[in-house]
Design a protein around this motif. Structure first.
Motif, PDB file in Angstrom:
ATOM      1  N   THR A  54      98.971  -9.274 -29.339  1.00 48.54           N
ATOM      2  CA  THR A  54      98.080 -10.395 -29.640  1.00 48.54           C
ATOM      3  C   THR A  54      97.794 -10.482 -31.128  1.00 48.54           C
ATOM      4  O   THR A  54      97.896 -11.550 -31.744  1.00 48.54           O
ATOM      5  CB  THR A  54      96.766 -10.251 -28.853  1.00 48.54           C
ATOM      6  OG1 THR A  54      97.046 -10.192 -27.459  1.00 48.54           O
ATOM      7  CG2 THR A  54      95.842 -11.424 -29.137  1.00 48.54           C
ATOM      8  N   VAL A  81      97.265 -21.583 -27.651  1.00 49.12           N
ATOM      9  CA  VAL A  81      97.887 -20.376 -27.124  1.00 49.12           C
ATOM     10  C   VAL A  81      97.885 -20.473 -25.600  1.00 49.12           C
ATOM     11  O   VAL A  81      96.823 -20.612 -24.988  1.00 49.12           O
ATOM     12  CB  VAL A  81      97.124 -19.105 -27.568  1.00 49.12           C
ATOM     13  CG1 VAL A  81      97.809 -17.862 -27.002  1.00 49.12           C
ATOM     14  CG2 VAL A  81      97.044 -19.028 -29.086  1.00 49.12           C
ATOM     15  N   THR A  83      98.741 -18.672 -21.959  1.00 48.62           N
ATOM     16  CA  THR A  83      98.944 -17.357 -21.361  1.00 48.62           C
ATOM     17  C   THR A  83      99.151 -17.498 -19.852  1.00 48.62           C
ATOM     18  O   THR A  83      98.672 -18.470 -19.251  1.00 48.62           O
ATOM     19  CB  THR A  83      97.745 -16.426 -21.611  1.00 48.62           C
ATOM     20  OG1 THR A  83      96.623 -16.887 -20.845  1.00 48.62           O
ATOM     21  CG2 THR A  83      97.363 -16.404 -23.085  1.00 48.62           C
ATOM     22  N   VAL A  92      92.953 -12.845 -25.526  1.00 48.21           N
ATOM     23  CA  VAL A  92      93.371 -13.549 -26.739  1.00 48.21           C
ATOM     24  C   VAL A  92      92.175 -14.215 -27.405  1.00 48.21           C
ATOM     25  O   VAL A  92      92.009 -14.159 -28.627  1.00 48.21           O
ATOM     26  CB  VAL A  92      94.467 -14.589 -26.414  1.00 48.21           C
ATOM     27  CG1 VAL A  92      94.733 -15.476 -27.623  1.00 48.21           C
ATOM     28  CG2 VAL A  92      95.741 -13.893 -25.973  1.00 48.21           C
TER      29      VAL A  92
END
Length: 231
Positions: A54, A81, A83, A92
């Motif tokens: 990360t 981002v 995930t 994160v």
């Protein structure tokens, strides 16, 4: 601050945050990935859990914000981002806030997802486009229209329009039409009004779901309630 982190060329304020977060020296994945990310390369990397993947992309991201502050002054999202799990999304988010807390960085973690019906709906009509032009639209961030928010609020939130999101990351018609199989579901009372048009109406960007008529493997599933149209 480890000399190894100093060799990565981070700004002094970021070096202080790295040290404050307990980082002593870069892990192998960080040493290999960070220089490439900072040079603008697309990168696909794999490493064991707990090796700092990360931070390997968050630190270059924060450095970019320091180097080019004018790119990040508007109050709109600048970094997205994605995930695969809620737990990773939370991790994160925590890392971004921890490393960027003194840089004026704001971060939000969003959970959930929208089925294919929703993504088709969020590709809203654009009458000025031809069917081929609309079919080529990519995945993108869109502001959800008041009409779409209202229609979805009626079914999901008892009409609470203000509780519906105003922005979405929607899968573009290009990606939808590239799928090998498309399965749509019709189960709400107001779906009755669109089923026939979707299946048999003229193909146009005015009613985007009609574009799926030309897909080789599209299946429209509906409940008995929707199928039994009122006489």
């Amino acid at each position: 601050m480890s000399n190894s982190f100093k060799t990565l060329g981070f700004a002094p304020q970021l070096e202080k945050l790295i040290e404050a977060n307990g980082f002593t020296s870069p892990t192998p994945i960080q040493m290999k990935a960070i220089p490439l990310v900072r040079q603008g390369y697309d990168l696909l990397a794999a490493a064991q859990t707990g090796t700092g993947k990360t931070a390997a992309f968050v630190l270059p991201m924060l450095q970019k914000m320091i180097e080019e502050p004018t790119l990040y002054q508007k109050r709109v999202p600048r970094v997205l981002v994605l995930t695969p799990t809620r737990e990773l999304a939370a991790q994160v988010g925590e890392t971004i806030l921890s490393l960027g807390k003194d840089l004026g960085v704001r971060s939000a973690v969003v959970f959930g997802g929208v089925g294919i019906n929703g993504h088709v709906a969020f590709n809203e009509a654009q009458d000025e486009l031809t069917p081929d032009q609309f079919r080529a639209l990519p995945t993108r961030v869109l502001e959800i229209s008041r009409e779409t928010r209202t229609a979805n609020a009626i079914g999901d939130l008892n009409g609470a329009v203000d509780d519906m999101p105003r922005w979405c990351v929607t899968i573009g018609m290009r990606e939808i039409c590239s799928a090998r199989k498309i399965r749509l579901g019709c189960f709400r009372d107001w779906h009755r009004a669109v089923v026939r048009h979707a299946a048999y109406g003229d193909v146009s960007a005015h009613f985007p779901v009609t574009l799926l008529q030309e897909h080789p493997d599209t299946l429209l599933r509906m409940t008995e309630f929707v199928a039994n149209l009122p006489e």
